[in-house]
Design an enzyme around this catalytic site. Structure first.
Site, PDB file in Angstrom:
ATOM      1  N   GLY A 153     -15.113  13.056   1.239  1.00 27.37           N
ATOM      2  CA  GLY A 153     -14.272  13.654   0.333  1.00 27.37           C
ATOM      3  C   GLY A 153     -12.648  13.594   0.585  1.00 27.37           C
ATOM      4  N   CYS A 154     -11.520  13.828   1.068  1.00 28.53           N
ATOM      5  CA  CYS A 154     -10.446  13.113   0.193  1.00 28.53           C
ATOM      6  C   CYS A 154     -10.020  11.950   0.424  1.00 28.53           C
ATOM      7  CB  CYS A 154     -10.024  13.636   1.712  1.00 28.53           C
ATOM      8  SG  CYS A 154      -9.544  15.587   2.699  1.00 28.53           S
ATOM      9  N   VAL A 155     -11.541  10.952   0.955  1.00 23.12           N
ATOM     10  CA  VAL A 155     -11.388   9.308   0.528  1.00 23.12           C
ATOM     11  C   VAL A 155     -11.599   9.345  -0.552  1.00 23.12           C
ATOM     12  CG1 VAL A 155     -11.699   7.215   1.457  1.00 23.12           C
ATOM     13  CG2 VAL A 155     -11.044   8.408   3.158  1.00 23.12           C
TER      14      VAL A 155
END
Length: 215
Positions: free
Chosen positions: A149-151
């Site tokens: 996701g955010c990585v």
């Protein structure tokens, strides 16, 4: 992962960029939500946090700037747009919720930059790219949650903003090994070098010997 897939990708994607000259370490969204078994975002990623904290300690020792990101929403998620509308577990990041706090063991230091965000990427809708550019940073070293996701979103945007991008596999985590490994594989193929904790620590420790400072 099958050997045929690995060999197939090597035909097109088999390039290592290496580290930059002036790195910054970014810890993406190490929030209590991922460590609370009662939260729908629980991922059991204690090892990733432990790795990131070890790297962070070396970064401070060597003068490498450290950035912490957090996800934060107004009550009702009005500032979360379509992301908040789609991903219901994001309610865990409403300001004031215990699950929105930094994970136990991660206490922000006065010399660390904190970036508050509402979307997956640490760069989207934030001043992070401008801040790092003004500091003369050329290499973004990513750790954090979640890998898929955010990585990943931060990795793509980091590369797109012109930073040499490094993802530390040991210091990233996801709720399941399949998306974790698949996204590390894809980021390493196209957007970043994926390295181990030992590799990035050795790199940080080389900076003072080679340049006297990382900044």
């Amino acid at each position: 992962m099958s050997q045929n897939l690995i060999e197939n990708y090597k035909l097109a994607y088999n390039n290592k960029v290496g580290f930059g000259k002036s790195p910054a370490l970014v810890l993406v969204d190490f929030a209590q939500a991922y460590f609370d078994p009662q939260c729908s975002l629980y991922a059991g990623v204690d090892d990733a946090l432990a790795s990131a904290l070890r790297i962070r300690e070396v970064a401070h020792e060597q003068g490498v700037p450290v950035v912490l990101t957090e996800v934060t929403y107004q009550r009702g998620g009005r500032n979360g747009g379509r992301f908040f509308e789609k991903a219901k577990p994001l309610a865990a990041f409403v300001a004031g919720e215990p699950t929105a706090a930094f994970a136990s063991g991660l206490v922000p230091r006065p010399d660390e930059i904190i970036v508050s965000k509402q979307y997956p990427s640490a760069f989207f809708g934030t001043s992070l790219a401008s801040t790092l550019t003004a500091m003369g940073i050329d290499n973004v070293v990513l750790t954090g949650l979640t890998t898929s996701g955010c990585v990943r979103a931060s990795c793509v945007d980091s590369m797109s903003h012109g930073f040499t991008t490094t993802v530390v596999a040991d210091a990233c985590g996801d709720r399941h090994e399949a998306p974790h490994e698949a996204n590390l594989f894809d980021m390493n193929a196209k957007y970043a070098d994926v390295v181990s904790e030992a590799e990035v620590i050795a790199f940080f420790r080389s900076l003072r010997r080679n340049t006297g400072s990382a900044t």
